[in-house]
Design a protein around this motif. Structure first.
Motif: not given
Length: 212
Positions: A95-96, A123-125, A173-176, A179-180
Motif C-alpha cells: 500500500p501507499v 522521502l520527497a518522492i 513507478r517512481s514511488f515503488d 519505497r520498495y
C-alpha cells in the motif's frame, strides 16, 4: 684384455630373470596404482563422448553446452521463479499509506517540500506521490484507502484523467522504486511529481471513481 663370455640362457631361465628384474623396488614404484587405472578409464570414456562416432568433437561439445545452459535456466526458474513478474506482483500488493496516516494533501505537500529542501529525495518522492493521491481523494475524484497501492491508484486515476495516464504510471513507478526497491530518488523525479500534482489540481471531472 679379458671379456666375459656372453650368456645364452634357456627359455625358462630367461623368464625367471625377467620376473626377478621386474620385482626390483624401482620397477614396483613405477607401477600404476588402482587410482591411476581408474582415472585413465574415466578419461578415456569422456574422450570417447567428446569425439563422437565420427571423431569430430564439435557437434558433441555443442550439444553438451546447450544441455548445460538449459539445465541452468530450468534450475534458475525452479529456485527463483520469474524475478521481474514476482517483484511486480509483490509491489502491486504493497500500500501507499499506513493505517495511521491521516494527513491532508496540503500537509503531505509541505512534508515533501521540506524533504526536497533537505536533499532527501526518497522521502520527497514518497510524500509527493501520497499528496497526489490524497488530493484526488479530497476532491472525491478517486477514493483511496490505507490498502490502496501505487499501481492501482495510477490505473484508476487514469480513467478519470486519461490525458495523464503515462505520467500517473511513471509516478507510481517512481514511488515503488524508492519505497520498495531501495532506488535513490532524484530531483528530476520529484519535480515531475510536483508538476503532475499541479496539473491534476486543475482537473474537474464529473464522475468520481473508487479504487478497487
Amino acid at each position: 684384455m679379458r671379456f666375459d663370455i656372453p650368456v645364452d640362457p634357456s627359455g625358462p631361465q630367461a623368464q625367471e630373470w625377467i620376473r626377478e628384474e621386474l620385482a626390483r623396488p624401482e620397477y614396483q614404484a613405477a607401477k600404476p596404482t588402482w587410482f591411476d587405472l581408474a582415472s585413465k578409464a574415466v578419461q578415456d570414456w569422456i574422450d570417447s563422448l567428446l569425439q563422437g562416432p565420427t571423431g569430430d568433437a564439435g557437434p558433441v561439445l555443442l550439444l553438451v553446452v546447450v544441455l548445460v545452459i538449459a539445465a541452468l535456466v530450468v534450475a534458475a526458474f525452479v529456485i527463483f521463479g520469474r524475478p521481474r513478474m514476482n517483484r511486480r506482483s509483490a509491489l502491486d500488493r504493497r500500500p501507499v499509506f499506513g493505517d495511521d496516516d491521516g494527513r491532508s494533501a496540503a500537509e503531505l505537500r509541505r512534508s515533501a517540500s521540506e524533504a526536497a529542501t533537505a536533499g532527501d529525495w526518497v522521502l520527497a518522492i514518497e510524500e509527493q506521490f501520497r499528496a497526489i493521491a490524497v488530493g484526488l481523494d479530497e476532491r472525491t475524484l478517486v477514493a483511496v484507502t490505507p490498502g490502496t497501492t501505487a499501481t492501482h491508484f495510477a490505473a484508476t486515476a487514469s480513467t478519470v484523467v486519461p490525458g495523464e495516464r503515462e505520467q500517473l504510471s511513471e509516478a507510481a513507478r517512481s514511488f515503488d522504486a524508492v519505497r520498495y526497491l531501495d532506488r535513490p530518488g532524484t530531483p528530476a523525479a520529484y519535480q515531475q511529481l510536483v508538476a503532475l500534482d499541479r496539473r491534476l489540481q486543475q482537473v474537474r471531472p464529473a464522475i468520481p471513481v473508487a479504487v478497487p
